[in-house]
Scaffold this motif. Structure first.
Motif, PDB file in Angstrom:
ATOM      1  N   LEU A 145      23.644  14.497   4.881  1.00  0.00           N
ATOM      2  CA  LEU A 145      22.227  14.718   4.608  1.00  0.00           C
ATOM      3  C   LEU A 145      22.007  14.410   3.136  1.00  0.00           C
ATOM      4  CD1 LEU A 145      21.249  18.053   6.422  1.00  0.00           C
ATOM      5  CD2 LEU A 145      20.337  15.770   6.884  1.00  0.00           C
ATOM      6  N   VAL A 146      21.244  13.364   2.851  1.00  0.00           N
ATOM      7  CA  VAL A 146      21.017  12.904   1.489  1.00  0.00           C
ATOM      8  C   VAL A 146      19.615  13.325   1.051  1.00  0.00           C
ATOM      9  CG1 VAL A 146      20.961  10.909  -0.060  1.00  0.00           C
ATOM     10  CG2 VAL A 146      22.505  10.918   1.929  1.00  0.00           C
ATOM     11  N   GLY A 147      19.518  14.003  -0.079  1.00  0.00           N
ATOM     12  CA  GLY A 147      18.226  14.427  -0.606  1.00  0.00           C
ATOM     13  C   GLY A 147      17.522  13.280  -1.301  1.00  0.00           C
ATOM     14  N   LEU A 148      16.332  12.908  -0.819  1.00  0.00           N
ATOM     15  CA  LEU A 148      15.614  11.752  -1.348  1.00  0.00           C
ATOM     16  C   LEU A 148      14.584  12.120  -2.415  1.00  0.00           C
ATOM     17  CD1 LEU A 148      15.040   9.823   2.006  1.00  0.00           C
ATOM     18  CD2 LEU A 148      16.913   9.563   0.364  1.00  0.00           C
ATOM     19  N   ASP A 149      14.339  13.410  -2.596  1.00  0.00           N
ATOM     20  CA  ASP A 149      13.349  13.849  -3.587  1.00  0.00           C
ATOM     21  C   ASP A 149      13.975  14.269  -4.901  1.00  0.00           C
ATOM     22  OD1 ASP A 149      11.204  13.383  -1.891  1.00  0.00           O
ATOM     23  OD2 ASP A 149      11.283  15.392  -1.016  1.00  0.00           O
ATOM     24  N   GLY A 150      15.270  14.008  -5.057  1.00  0.00           N
ATOM     25  CA  GLY A 150      15.933  14.344  -6.309  1.00  0.00           C
ATOM     26  C   GLY A 150      16.650  15.678  -6.264  1.00  0.00           C
ATOM     27  N   LEU A 151      17.202  16.040  -7.410  1.00  0.00           N
ATOM     28  CA  LEU A 151      18.104  17.193  -7.477  1.00  0.00           C
ATOM     29  C   LEU A 151      17.382  18.531  -7.419  1.00  0.00           C
ATOM     30  CD1 LEU A 151      21.013  18.097  -7.799  1.00  0.00           C
ATOM     31  CD2 LEU A 151      20.746  17.919 -10.278  1.00  0.00           C
TER      32      LEU A 151
END
Length: 243
Positions: free
Chosen positions: A103-109
């Motif tokens: 699951l990769v976060g696309l909205d940043g850290l």
């Protein structure tokens, strides 16, 4: 260094508990690969439904069923980047230690860290180098693109699904474009990407779709006749055509 700043942590939680945080992570990409096919769903997770070890991620942008009994460790990795943007991710490993899906976060850290704030982990080793898919030239008659081109030309909705031990992920809709590029057949939608390596599919095995009498399911086989887990379902009048 605080745990919130660690680049990689092995989370001290069962995979099912970690997945319950998926709806708090903003836009995410669930990406999984097998047999030369990479299947990605993109967008916020609207609902997380849990029943025992079974977890379903659902909504407008997600359709995944996960058997967390097949999973091992979960690694929180904050080292990923595109240019100046951090792309944190959760790597869900199988029992053998290999990554089953991410699951990769696309909205940043910041929103990602806020979503996993209740989860605690311990420092882990540096990430293993990601092995790049071997790139091959894409032949004009590569059979991998056939069902996607047929469905696109006919303008009919289909379901594209990837199945692995412990995971089933699907997308349904009308294919807008099939784009060959850099040795891959690419189906690119706003909420879905399929990247199918040239030569990954030797043929498609057809069988009746259990969902209804008017549908068929095409199962991708590699050149050795082994199923790779990729399936396309749709109307028989289109997908079963031989011309």
């Amino acid at each position: 260094m605080s745990q919130q700043r660690l680049q990689r942590e092995r989370l001290l939680h069962h995979a099912a508990d970690v997945l319950e945080a998926a709806g708090r992570l903003g836009r995410v990409m669930l990406t999984t690969s097998q047999g030369g096919a990479t299947h990605e769903r993109i967008g916020p997770v609207d609902r997380v439904e849990r029943s025992g070890f079974a977890v379903r991620l659902a909504g407008a942008a997600h359709d995944a069923d996960i058997d967390t009994a097949a999973l091992g460790a979960v690694i929180l990795d904050r080292s990923g980047r595109i240019k100046d943007k951090v792309l944190p991710r959760l790597d869900f490993q199988g029992k053998d230690g290999a990554v089953l899906f991410s699951l990769v976060g696309l909205d940043g850290l910041e929103p990602f860290d806020a979503g996993v704030a209740e989860l605690r982990g311990m420092a882990t080793e540096a990430a293993e180098p990601v092995e790049a898919m071997e790139r091959a030239d894409l032949a004009e008659d590569d059979p991998g693109s056939l069902p996607f081109e047929v469905a696109r030309c006919a303008g009919v909705p289909v379901t594209i699904e990837l199945r692995r031990d412990g995971l089933r992920q699907a997308w349904s809709g009308n294919i807008e474009a099939v784009k060959p590029a850099m040795g891959f057949i690419n189906v690119m939608q706003p909420d879905f990407h399929l990247h199918l390596r040239a030569g990954a599919v030797g043929r498609w095995r057809m069988r009746a779709d259990r969902a209804g009498p008017d549908g068929v399911e095409l199962l991708a086989e590699n050149v050795r006749g082994e199923l790779i887990g990729l399936a396309v379902r749709g109307p028989a009048a289109v997908l079963a055509r031989r011309d």
